[in-house]
Design an enzyme around this catalytic site. Structure first.
Site, PDB file in Angstrom:
ATOM      1  CE  LYS A  21      -2.227  -0.861   3.866  1.00 11.50           C
ATOM      2  NZ  LYS A  21      -1.614  -2.124   4.312  1.00 11.50           N
ATOM      3  NE  ARG A  96      -3.870  -0.912  10.007  1.00  7.06           N
ATOM      4  CZ  ARG A  96      -2.739  -0.428   9.505  1.00  7.06           C
ATOM      5  NH1 ARG A  96      -2.704   0.758   8.954  1.00  7.06           N
ATOM      6  NH2 ARG A  96      -1.644  -1.136   9.558  1.00  7.06           N
ATOM      7  NE  ARG A 134       7.911  -2.385   5.759  1.00  7.13           N
ATOM      8  CZ  ARG A 134       6.621  -2.085   5.851  1.00  7.13           C
ATOM      9  NH1 ARG A 134       5.908  -1.852   4.762  1.00  7.13           N
ATOM     10  NH2 ARG A 134       6.029  -2.064   7.019  1.00  7.13           N
ATOM     11  NE  ARG A 167       6.985   0.360   9.943  1.00  9.11           N
ATOM     12  CZ  ARG A 167       5.833   0.329   9.259  1.00  9.11           C
ATOM     13  NH1 ARG A 167       5.783   0.884   8.071  1.00  9.11           N
ATOM     14  NH2 ARG A 167       4.772  -0.249   9.761  1.00  9.11           N
ATOM     15  NE  ARG A 178       2.482  -4.221  11.216  1.00  8.70           N
ATOM     16  CZ  ARG A 178       3.414  -3.908  10.310  1.00  8.70           C
ATOM     17  NH1 ARG A 178       4.625  -4.410  10.408  1.00  8.70           N
ATOM     18  NH2 ARG A 178       3.130  -3.096   9.336  1.00  8.70           N
TER      19      ARG A 178
HETATM   20  P1  AMP Z   1       1.218   0.914   8.969  1.00  6.37           P
HETATM   21  O1  AMP Z   1       2.439   1.709   8.686  1.00  6.37           O
HETATM   22  O2  AMP Z   1       0.037   1.339   8.165  1.00  6.37           O
HETATM   23  O3  AMP Z   1       1.463  -0.572   8.878  1.00  6.37           O
HETATM   24  O4  AMP Z   1       0.821   1.216  10.491  1.00  6.37           O
HETATM   25  C1  AMP Z   1       1.728   0.961  11.551  1.00  6.37           C
HETATM   26  C2  AMP Z   1       0.957   0.880  12.860  1.00  6.37           C
HETATM   27  O5  AMP Z   1       0.275   2.119  13.118  1.00  6.37           O
HETATM   28  C3  AMP Z   1      -0.141  -0.175  12.903  1.00  6.37           C
HETATM   29  O6  AMP Z   1       0.366  -1.478  13.224  1.00  6.37           O
HETATM   30  C4  AMP Z   1      -1.040   0.384  14.006  1.00  6.37           C
HETATM   31  O7  AMP Z   1      -0.486   0.180  15.296  1.00  6.37           O
HETATM   32  C5  AMP Z   1      -0.985   1.882  13.717  1.00  6.37           C
HETATM   33  N1  AMP Z   1      -2.039   2.290  12.744  1.00  6.37           N
HETATM   34  C6  AMP Z   1      -1.849   2.768  11.485  1.00  6.37           C
HETATM   35  N2  AMP Z   1      -3.016   3.049  10.894  1.00  6.37           N
HETATM   36  C7  AMP Z   1      -3.986   2.727  11.788  1.00  6.37           C
HETATM   37  C8  AMP Z   1      -5.396   2.775  11.762  1.00  6.37           C
HETATM   38  N3  AMP Z   1      -6.075   3.184  10.669  1.00  6.37           N
HETATM   39  N4  AMP Z   1      -6.074   2.367  12.875  1.00  6.37           N
HETATM   40  C9  AMP Z   1      -5.424   1.954  13.974  1.00  6.37           C
HETATM   41  N5  AMP Z   1      -4.086   1.865  14.069  1.00  6.37           N
HETATM   42  C10 AMP Z   1      -3.350   2.257  12.981  1.00  6.37           C
END
Ligand code: AMP
Length: 224
Positions: A21, A96, A134, A167, A178
């Site tokens: 994404k 989400r 990554r 990360r 996740r």
């Molecule tokens: P991402 O970079 O999109 O994988 O997001 C990293 C982390 O941020 C996720 O594992 C969640 O802990 C938090 N996070 C990101 N977007 C959301 C969302 N829409 N709702 C809740 N937590 C989020």
């Protein structure tokens, strides 16, 4: 390239963590000339600046769980109310949960925004391989992969030379957490989207490089 979406549209990139994404959003942003809104990036910025919100979400993010809906809803509402989003924007990692999808609907409908959903489908075995390899530039956010998209110089960002980082939530046990969260809380939104009547497309992202995936998405959106 020109924007092929009318009226102003929220393009929602949907899929499990590691489905591409973020990479696709960055490529699409260039050709569509609309902002890329990543809730993950916004939350990581909060953590990096160590403000009260960052401190609240740091522990949650490190373990791979989702941050409370009201926190992300507020961040997104504020971001999309800015002028640069008036022509549309790309959402990466939001919504989400069903509660987030409902809130987005409530926010966008009165503003006359359409929603288009692109579901990036990738097998979990490929995802685990992708995410453990990554690397990210902590300065500009550019993503690399040790096997499929390595930086030119070992562990350094091609764009600004900054040392790349892993990360904290890309460790294997956190990745599994996740993916489980995705299955329980996020995947059910697919049915919500299907019932909502918004245009909905699926792209098979297995064994496809970022550029080929971009071409598929642009084809679906008729962006030229
Ligand atoms: P991402 O970079 O999109 O994988 O997001 C990293 C982390 O941020 C996720 O594992 C969640 O802990 C938090 N996070 C990101 N977007 C959301 C969302 N829409 N709702 C809740 N937590 C989020």
């Amino acid at each position: 390239m020109k924007l092929g979406l009318r009226p102003p549209t929220a393009l929602i990139l949907f899929g499990p963590p590691g489905s591409g994404k973020g990479t696709q959003a960055k490529l699409l942003k260039e050709c569509m000339k609309v902002p890329h809104i990543s809730t993950g990036d916004m939350l990581r910025e909060q953590v990096a600046s160590s403000g009260p919100l960052g401190q609240k979400v740091k522990g949650i993010m490190a373990t791979g769980r989702l941050v409370p809906d009201e926190v992300v809803n507020e961040l997104v509402e504020e971001r999309i109310s800015r002028d640069d989003c008036a022509r549309g924007f790309i959402l990466d990692g939001y919504p989400r949960t069903i509660a987030q999808a409902e809130q987005l609907e409530l926010t966008l409908k009165p503003k006359g925004f359409a929603q288009v959903v692109i579901h990036l489908k990738v097998d979990y075995t490929s995802i685990i391989a992708r995410l453990t390899g990554r690397r990210q530039c902590p300065k500009c956010g550019t993503l690399y992969n040790q096997s499929s998209n390595p930086p030119k110089n070992d562990e350094q960002c091609d764009l600004d030379g900054t040392r790349l980082v892993i990360r904290e939530d890309d460790r294997e046990e956190v990745i599994r957490e996740r993916l489980e969260g995705y299955d329980h809380q996020t995947r059910p939104i697919l049915e919500y989207f299907a019932a909502s009547g918004h245009p909905f497309h699926e792209v098979d992202g297995n064994s496809v490089g970022p550029q080929a995936m971009l071409q598929r998405i642009c084809g679906l959106l008729a962006v030229e």
